[in-house]
Write a protein that holds these residues in place. Structure first.
Motif, PDB file in Angstrom:
ATOM      1  N   ARG A  52       0.880  -1.168   0.000  1.00  0.00           N
ATOM      2  CA  ARG A  52       0.000   0.000   0.000  1.00  0.00           C
ATOM      3  C   ARG A  52       0.915   1.214   0.000  1.00  0.00           C
ATOM      4  O   ARG A  52       1.670   1.426   0.941  1.00  0.00           O
ATOM      5  N   LYS A  54       1.273   5.376  -0.489  1.00  0.00           N
ATOM      6  CA  LYS A  54       0.576   6.661  -0.517  1.00  0.00           C
ATOM      7  C   LYS A  54       1.593   7.762  -0.778  1.00  0.00           C
ATOM      8  O   LYS A  54       2.594   7.870  -0.073  1.00  0.00           O
ATOM      9  N   LEU A 152      -1.779   7.885   9.611  1.00  0.00           N
ATOM     10  CA  LEU A 152      -1.988   7.303   8.280  1.00  0.00           C
ATOM     11  C   LEU A 152      -3.303   6.531   8.170  1.00  0.00           C
ATOM     12  O   LEU A 152      -3.606   5.968   7.119  1.00  0.00           O
TER      13      LEU A 152
END
Length: 178
Positions: A52, A54, A152
């Protein structure tokens, strides 16, 4: 030049380049997307795709740095606190064009180490793609990433594995590698 020769050259030129060497400015959107998409191509057991990623740019990147600096100050005993380290947290973010937060999403279907390995392969793909484009980068794993979960919005089965700093390099272009 054969594909194998091009790949060998990119692998040989891959290295960690720290933000102090970046020349500033934004990374072209299509190049940044290509770097991120290369991470998604990493293999994973049972196709769990645990990576993942970001991207933080602009003000969002600076806010991340402020949060990390605050965490460092709050979590470091006074006798171990270093003003230089505190200031460097923000400086690195300012010098970088983008900061990619690297997270793992643990599926429970395979051992966690396999999913960490998959994420690491994704980061290696980002290193190679960035190198091919003459973009500087490095994977940082400061202790403060262990305190970023709430910021987060990570779920219980997720963990931050580091920060991937990216930046343009002076006088280095794609042609220099190929």
């Amino acid at each position: 030049m054969k594909n194998s020769e091009i790949l060998k050259t990119i692998i040989e030129n891959r290295k960690s380049i720290f933000p102090k060497s970046y020349s500033g400015g934004n990374i072209e959107k299509n190049i940044l997307e290509e770097i991120l998409n290369s991470a998604k191509l990493a293999p994973s057991h049972k196709r769990t795709k645990p990576g993942r990623f970001k991207v933080f740019e602009g003000e969002e990147k600076l806010e991340l740095a402020r949060k990390m600096a605050a965490i460092y100050k709050e979590s470091t005993p006074e006798n171990l606190f270093l003003e230089k380290k505190y200031n460097d947290i923000s400086l690195k973010a300012e010098q970088a064009s983008a900061v990619v937060v690297i997270n793992a999403n643990f599926s429970g279907l395979v051992p966690e180490w396999e999913e960490v390995a998959s994420v690491a392969m994704g980061v290696q793909n980002m290193y190679l793609s960035a190198t091919a484009h003459g973009i500087g980068c490095y994977w940082s794993t400061p202790k403060i990433i262990n305190y970023l979960s709430d910021y987060l919005n990570l779920e219980e089965n997720q963990k931050c594995l580091g920060l991937f700093y990216l930046g343009n390099l002076p006088e280095i272009a794609e042609e220099n590698f190929l």
